[in-house]
Design a protein around this motif. Structure first.
Motif, short mmCIF file in Angstrom:
data_model
loop_
_atom_site.label_atom_id
_atom_site.label_comp_id
_atom_site.label_asym_id
_atom_site.label_seq_id
_atom_site.Cartn_x
_atom_site.Cartn_y
_atom_site.Cartn_z
N THR A 146 0.84 -1.20 0.00
CA THR A 146 0.00 0.00 0.00
C THR A 146 0.88 1.25 0.00
O THR A 146 2.09 1.17 0.22
N GLN A 147 0.25 2.39 -0.20
CA GLN A 147 1.00 3.64 -0.16
C GLN A 147 1.64 3.84 1.21
O GLN A 147 2.77 4.32 1.31
N ALA A 148 0.96 3.42 2.26
CA ALA A 148 1.46 3.60 3.63
C ALA A 148 2.72 2.79 3.91
O ALA A 148 3.55 3.20 4.72
N ASP A 149 2.87 1.62 3.26
CA ASP A 149 4.05 0.80 3.54
C ASP A 149 4.97 0.67 2.33
O ASP A 149 5.83 -0.21 2.31
N GLU A 150 4.84 1.56 1.37
CA GLU A 150 5.73 1.59 0.22
C GLU A 150 7.17 1.77 0.69
O GLU A 150 7.46 2.60 1.54
N ASN A 151 8.08 0.93 0.16
CA ASN A 151 9.51 0.96 0.49
C ASN A 151 9.81 0.64 1.95
O ASN A 151 10.90 0.94 2.43
N ARG A 152 8.88 0.03 2.66
CA ARG A 152 9.06 -0.24 4.09
C ARG A 152 8.72 -1.69 4.42
O ARG A 152 7.68 -2.00 4.97
N PRO A 184 7.73 -0.47 -4.54
CA PRO A 184 6.68 0.49 -4.83
C PRO A 184 5.27 0.02 -4.47
O PRO A 184 5.01 -1.19 -4.40
N GLU A 185 4.41 0.99 -4.25
CA GLU A 185 2.99 0.72 -4.02
C GLU A 185 2.47 -0.13 -5.18
O GLU A 185 2.83 0.08 -6.33
N GLY A 186 1.65 -1.11 -4.85
CA GLY A 186 1.06 -1.98 -5.86
C GLY A 186 1.84 -3.26 -6.11
O GLY A 186 1.35 -4.16 -6.78
N THR A 187 3.06 -3.35 -5.56
CA THR A 187 3.86 -4.56 -5.72
C THR A 187 3.17 -5.72 -5.00
O THR A 187 2.74 -5.59 -3.86
#
Length: 67
Positions: free
Chosen positions: A9-15, A46-49
């Motif tokens: 999600t956008q909130a956990d992108e790259n994290r 990235p988001e959506g992965t």
């Protein structure tokens, strides 16, 4: 086969640490997700992965790359 699909999600992108905390209760297990998904850069997710997350009870089947 002991896997869950997880869409970043956008909130956990790259994290991956945040995802690991959500899935396992321990941010330090981020490496499991990186290793299993063959991510060369765990800071570039990235988001959506779509990630496959091994279930906690199945982790003993996978080698710990830190040893």
């Amino acid at each position: 086969d002991g896997l869950l699909d997880y869409v970043v999600t956008q909130a956990d992108e790259n994290r991956l640490d945040i995802i690991a905390y959500k899935m396992y209760g321990k941010a330090a297990l981020y490496w499991v997700i990186a290793y299993f998904n063959k991510l060369s850069d765990p800071l570039n997710v990235p988001e959506g992965t779509l990630l496959q997350i091994p279930l906690l009870q199945s982790l003993s089947k996978y080698p710990n790359p830190l040893y």
